[in-house]
Scaffold this active site. Structure first.
Site, PDB file in Angstrom:
ATOM      1  N   ARG A 180      10.475   1.313  -6.355  1.00 48.66           N
ATOM      2  CA  ARG A 180       9.150   0.981  -6.914  1.00 48.66           C
ATOM      3  C   ARG A 180       9.345   0.786  -8.408  1.00 48.66           C
ATOM      4  O   ARG A 180       9.731   1.729  -9.111  1.00 48.66           O
ATOM      5  CB  ARG A 180       8.160   2.113  -6.632  1.00 48.66           C
ATOM      6  N   HIS A 240       3.656  -6.215  -3.146  1.00 45.07           N
ATOM      7  CA  HIS A 240       3.775  -4.924  -2.452  1.00 45.07           C
ATOM      8  C   HIS A 240       3.946  -5.241  -0.963  1.00 45.07           C
ATOM      9  O   HIS A 240       3.040  -5.029  -0.165  1.00 45.07           O
ATOM     10  CB  HIS A 240       2.502  -4.102  -2.713  1.00 45.07           C
ATOM     11  N   GLN A 250       3.180  -2.772   1.874  1.00 45.09           N
ATOM     12  CA  GLN A 250       1.736  -2.616   2.046  1.00 45.09           C
ATOM     13  C   GLN A 250       1.198  -3.756   2.908  1.00 45.09           C
ATOM     14  O   GLN A 250       0.449  -3.524   3.867  1.00 45.09           O
ATOM     15  CB  GLN A 250       1.057  -2.632   0.664  1.00 45.09           C
ATOM     16  N   ASP A 276      -8.916  -3.336  -3.827  1.00 41.80           N
ATOM     17  CA  ASP A 276      -7.907  -2.482  -4.467  1.00 41.80           C
ATOM     18  C   ASP A 276      -8.435  -2.135  -5.857  1.00 41.80           C
ATOM     19  O   ASP A 276      -9.426  -2.710  -6.333  1.00 41.80           O
ATOM     20  CB  ASP A 276      -6.562  -3.239  -4.533  1.00 41.80           C
ATOM     21  N   CYS A 329      -5.675  -0.315   0.010  1.00 41.90           N
ATOM     22  CA  CYS A 329      -4.301   0.217   0.066  1.00 41.90           C
ATOM     23  C   CYS A 329      -4.241   1.677  -0.360  1.00 41.90           C
ATOM     24  O   CYS A 329      -3.301   2.378  -0.002  1.00 41.90           O
ATOM     25  CB  CYS A 329      -3.398  -0.629  -0.820  1.00 41.90           C
ATOM     26  N   ARG A 383       1.377   2.484   7.193  1.00 44.42           N
ATOM     27  CA  ARG A 383       2.476   2.225   6.256  1.00 44.42           C
ATOM     28  C   ARG A 383       3.772   2.812   6.814  1.00 44.42           C
ATOM     29  O   ARG A 383       4.819   2.185   6.780  1.00 44.42           O
ATOM     30  CB  ARG A 383       2.170   2.880   4.896  1.00 44.42           C
TER      31      ARG A 383
HETATM   32  N1   CP Z   1      -0.685   2.252  -1.282  1.00 47.61           N
HETATM   33  C1   CP Z   1       0.347   2.793  -1.932  1.00 47.61           C
HETATM   34  O1   CP Z   1       1.411   2.197  -2.144  1.00 47.61           O
HETATM   35  O2   CP Z   1       0.130   4.079  -2.314  1.00 47.61           O
HETATM   36  P1   CP Z   1       1.065   4.945  -3.296  1.00 47.61           P
HETATM   37  O3   CP Z   1       0.969   4.320  -4.643  1.00 47.61           O
HETATM   38  O4   CP Z   1       0.507   6.326  -3.247  1.00 47.61           O
HETATM   39  O5   CP Z   1       2.474   4.884  -2.775  1.00 47.61           O
HETATM   40  N1  NVA Z   2      -2.471  -2.480  -7.351  1.00 46.73           N
HETATM   41  C1  NVA Z   2      -2.136  -1.075  -7.339  1.00 46.73           C
HETATM   42  C2  NVA Z   2      -1.618  -0.679  -5.995  1.00 46.73           C
HETATM   43  C3  NVA Z   2      -1.263   0.774  -5.843  1.00 46.73           C
HETATM   44  C4  NVA Z   2      -0.699   1.096  -4.507  1.00 46.73           C
HETATM   45  C5  NVA Z   2      -1.121  -0.767  -8.430  1.00 46.73           C
HETATM   46  O1  NVA Z   2      -0.172  -1.538  -8.604  1.00 46.73           O
HETATM   47  O2  NVA Z   2      -1.300   0.239  -9.115  1.00 46.73           O
END
Ligand code: CP
Ligand code: NVA
Length: 290
Positions: free
Chosen positions: A87, A114, A117, A209, A249, A277
């Protein structure tokens, strides 16, 4: 589609007594530059379900590209683990990891997209409706990483896609350019709007989101102002198809992009979606690491 079917199979297998240990002896290295609940826990638990293990590597430990170059991190980790999930802030960083690693690299969210997701989301749609083809998915809010992957998953699997965003916060033009050929192959439409009511008309899925993604915290106050009209609430949901489901998400900012009433209402799928997920990613892990 094969990946979705595998995810559904693994979920069913898990619920009826457990999965076979097809990843026994395998370890997934999980590199995080940003916080996480779902991604971290679902990958870690998913690996354990499949007989393997996972290692959480926090931002402070690795210092990706700071303490050590990304190319070196990739090559060192490749000697220890059989897969890497990362990430990152900049999408280029996950590409750089993949370039240098000799083991599979999974994108666990970047500023661009993502994909894990998107896969879990489409699995949730597939489970609920029994199909994806011909449905309409509407995304309300920021044209961000989650919207990008939802668009790509919809276009690949044949769901029509609409999005409503405030001016200046739309999906990137380059993302739409990438999605168009997929949409043509799947015979679906991609529509972009400023007006959320226009986007949700006849939608089977209403998705939202956060208005402010990780890394954009300095813009939060401005974004809160610009996104006021982009809340998924009972009034907006009433404009969608009667049997529409609501997705997010997570993490949710209740009272901003989504009301409590909708998040906890009968059309909400946010918690099964979060669970999926794990099942969807297990399919990815089996494909890449077994
Ligand atoms: N939806 C998602 O990726 O959640 P986290 O940021 O908690 O991993
Ligand atoms: N769009 C959000 C998604 C988190 C899972 C972010 O990038 O923070």
């Amino acid at each position: 589609m094969e990946l979705l079917d595998l995810a559904v199979f693994l979920k069913r297998e898990w619920k009826s007594g457990g999965n076979r240990p097809v990843l026994a002896g395998k370890v997934l290295g999980m590199v995080f530059q940003k916080p996480s609940l779902r991604t971290r826990v679902s990958f870690e638990v998913g690996m354990k379900h499949l007989g393997g293990d996972a290692l959480y590597l926090s931002p402070d430990e690795i210092g990706l590209g700071k303490r050590e170059s990304i190319a070196d991190v990739a090559r060192v980790l490749s000697g220890y683990v059989q897969g890497i999930m990362a990430r990152v802030f900049a999408h280029d960083h996950v590409l750089e990891l993949a370039k240098w690693a000799s083991v599979p690299v999974i994108n666990g969210l970047s500023d661009y997209n993502h994909p894990c997701q998107g896969l879990g989301d489409i699995m949730t749609v597939y489970e609920h409706f029994g199909r994806v083809e011909g449905l309409k998915v509407a995304f309300i809010g920021d044209g961000n990483n989650v919207a990008t992957s939802l668009l790509m998953a919809s276009a690949l699997l044949g769901a029509n896609f609409s999005i409503a965003s405030p001016p200046g916060y739309e999906l990137k033009a380059s993302t739409l350019v990438k999605a168009r050929p997929l949409a043509e192959d799947s015979h679906i439409t991609i529509e972009t709007f400023e007006d959320p009511i226009a986007a949700v008309a006849d939608a089977d899925v209403v998705y939202t989101d956060t208005w402010t993604s990780m890394g954009q915290e300095a813009e939060a106050a401005e974004r809160r102002k610009r996104f006021q009209k982009y809340q998924v609430n009972t009034q907006l949901l009433a404009k969608a198809s009667k049997g529409a489901i609501v997705m997010h998400c997570l993490p949710a900012h209740r009272g901003e992009e989504l009301t409590d009433e909708v998040a906890d209402g009968p059309q909400s799928k946010i918690f099964p979606q979060a669970e999926n997920r794990m099942h969807a990613q297990k399919a990815v892990l089996v494909e890449l690491m077994s």
